[in-house]
Enzyme design. Structure first.
Site, short mmCIF file in Angstrom:
data_model
loop_
_atom_site.label_atom_id
_atom_site.label_comp_id
_atom_site.label_asym_id
_atom_site.label_seq_id
_atom_site.Cartn_x
_atom_site.Cartn_y
_atom_site.Cartn_z
N LYS A 51 0.83 -1.24 -0.17
CA LYS A 51 -0.04 0.00 0.06
C LYS A 51 0.86 1.23 0.13
O LYS A 51 1.91 1.43 0.86
CB LYS A 51 -0.87 0.02 1.18
CG LYS A 51 -2.10 0.76 1.05
CD LYS A 51 -3.28 0.05 0.58
CE LYS A 51 -4.50 1.01 0.32
NZ LYS A 51 -5.70 0.04 -0.14
N VAL A 101 -19.16 2.99 -3.36
CA VAL A 101 -19.80 1.48 -3.23
C VAL A 101 -21.12 1.50 -2.32
O VAL A 101 -22.08 0.76 -2.82
CB VAL A 101 -18.71 0.90 -2.11
CG1 VAL A 101 -19.23 -0.72 -1.98
CG2 VAL A 101 -17.25 0.75 -2.85
N VAL A 136 -22.73 6.33 1.74
CA VAL A 136 -23.29 5.83 0.47
C VAL A 136 -22.61 6.53 -0.54
O VAL A 136 -23.16 7.35 -1.37
CB VAL A 136 -24.98 5.86 0.44
CG1 VAL A 136 -25.54 4.85 1.16
CG2 VAL A 136 -25.44 7.44 1.15
N GLY A 137 -21.24 6.48 -0.58
CA GLY A 137 -20.58 6.92 -1.57
C GLY A 137 -20.78 5.70 -2.96
O GLY A 137 -21.43 5.45 -3.11
#
Ligand code: NAD
Length: 357
Positions: A80, A184, A181-182
């Site tokens: 990452k 995805v 609730v972006g």
């Protein structure tokens, strides 16, 4: 704890600090484990309060990528990158290209793409300096946005949880509370609505909430109240670390399954949820759809194949729940053991010498 101690604690291989005075780039690339292949993981850009928090995020997230890659059999290791800076004000072409050069310098030991604070467009810019990128927009030859695949994985994961706990994966009439609730969460809401679920949603972004309320008849609650709502499934799709001492006592659900990474930061919380009779679906399995998509892109992207592999998370989770019961451990511990076994078995294969071609 010193950096080497932290690396030793979780078995990290390499931590690469990069700095560019021209653009102000400060990035950390953490390679956790490359036994199974080149490390794959997104690049997060965030204005961390301290350097230590940036390091900690890179270490924790790269560990999660090893687990996710191993359990989904994508033949990658875990890595990452984090860029320490404000994505709204510090992101420039020079910074992204400097980052691209540092990625290129790892010669394919690390492949990266979008995460929080970075977009596909950013990697089109960085891609002028390196080929080791995934999740590029479709017009740039990549597989595009991963959130649809991730949402599909979460949907199959919730169904697997339902099948295990309630004996049926039919979600009709079940209430699902979605935190965030972006990209995805919004798509997940659509899938759950189609399946006949009642939805409760929260988001700090009022417009995002409004869209889901209008399109799917969801009931909106204040972000601070989402932990208290009565529901069958709680789906964290916003931030990591949301299952903690302050929140778990408030939960009134039977299943937790969502897209956020590192939902539980302390394994003890996982045990407590188990004792409370809540099925906590391991986050690094249920949210693996995005990884499956970008790993497929490395092979030459085929959306149908990526979706099929994502559907397979359903069976993987059923196997994990069965293993947990067999060993009398939590599903999370069972998943960690499956990861460990796969790394050990395939690590042993790589002892066989192959001459360089
Ligand atoms: P996103 O940024 O599009 O959506 C996150 C949403 O959460 C935003 O709408 C934001 O306003 C909201 N939010 C932030 N703080 C909140 C809070 N306190 N309460 C309620 N809502 C809050 O991100 P995404 O792509 O939808 O990803 C969601 C989560 O899933 C992230 O944690 C991400 O790391 C993880 N994830 C995403 C993918 C993917 O493919 N996109 C893959 C694996 C994991």
């Amino acid at each position: 704890m010193g950096i080497f101690e932290q690396m030793a604690e979780r078995g990290h291989e390499q931590l690469v600090f990069s700095h560019d005075s021209e653009s102000g780039l400060r990035s950390i690339i953490a390679l956790h484990d490359t036994t199974l292949g080149s490390a794959l993981g997104g690049c997060r850009m965030r204005d961390y309060p301290t350097e230590a928090e940036a390091v900690d995020d890179a270490l924790a997230l790269s560990w999660g990528m090893t687990a996710k890659s191993a359990i989904t059999r994508t033949n990658h290791g875990g890595g990452k990158a984090v860029i320490w800076g404000d994505p709204k004000t510090d992101k420039t072409e020079i910074l992204l290209r400097a980052f691209g050069r540092f990625v290129e310098g790892l010669h394919g030991r690390f492949l990266t793409g979008t995460d929080m604070g970075t977009t596909g467009e950013d990697f089109v810019v960085a891609g002028q300096e390196t080929d080791w990128l995934v999740g590029l927009p479709e017009y740039a030859g990549g597989s595009g946005n991963t959130s649809v695949t991730t949402a599909h994985g979460v949907w199959h994961g919730i169904r697997a949880g339902a099948s295990h706990l309630w004996g049926s994966d039919d979600l009709r009439g079940k209430t699902v509370a979605i935190q965030g609730v972006g990209k995805v969460g919004e798509y997940l809401a659509e899938l759950l609505d189609e399946a006949g679920c009642e939805l409760i949603v929260s988001d700090v972004d009022g417009e995002a909430v409004e869209r889901v309320v209008t399109a799917h008849g969801a009931r909106a609650v204040d972000p601070a109240d989402i932990y208290d709502v009565e529901c069958d499934v709680f789906s964290p799709c916003a931030l990591g670390g949301v299952l903690n001492e302050d929140t778990i006592g408030r939960l009134r659900c039977q299943i937790i399954g969502g897209a956020a990474n590192n939902q539980v930061t302390d394994p003890e919380i996982g045990h407590r949820l188990h004792e409370m009779g809540i099925l906590y679906i391991p986050d690094y399995i249920i949210n693996a759809g995005g990884l499956i998509q970008v790993a497929d892109e490395v092979e030459g992207f085929n959306r149908e194949r990526a979706m099929k592999k994502t559907e397979a998370l359903y069976q993987l989770l059923l196997d994990c729940f069965a293993r947990a019961e067999e060993l009398s451990v939590t599903p999370f511990e069972a998943a960690d053991r499956l990861v460990e076994e796969r790394i050990n078995i395939l690590g042993a294969v790589s002892r066989i010498y192959l001459p360089r071609r």
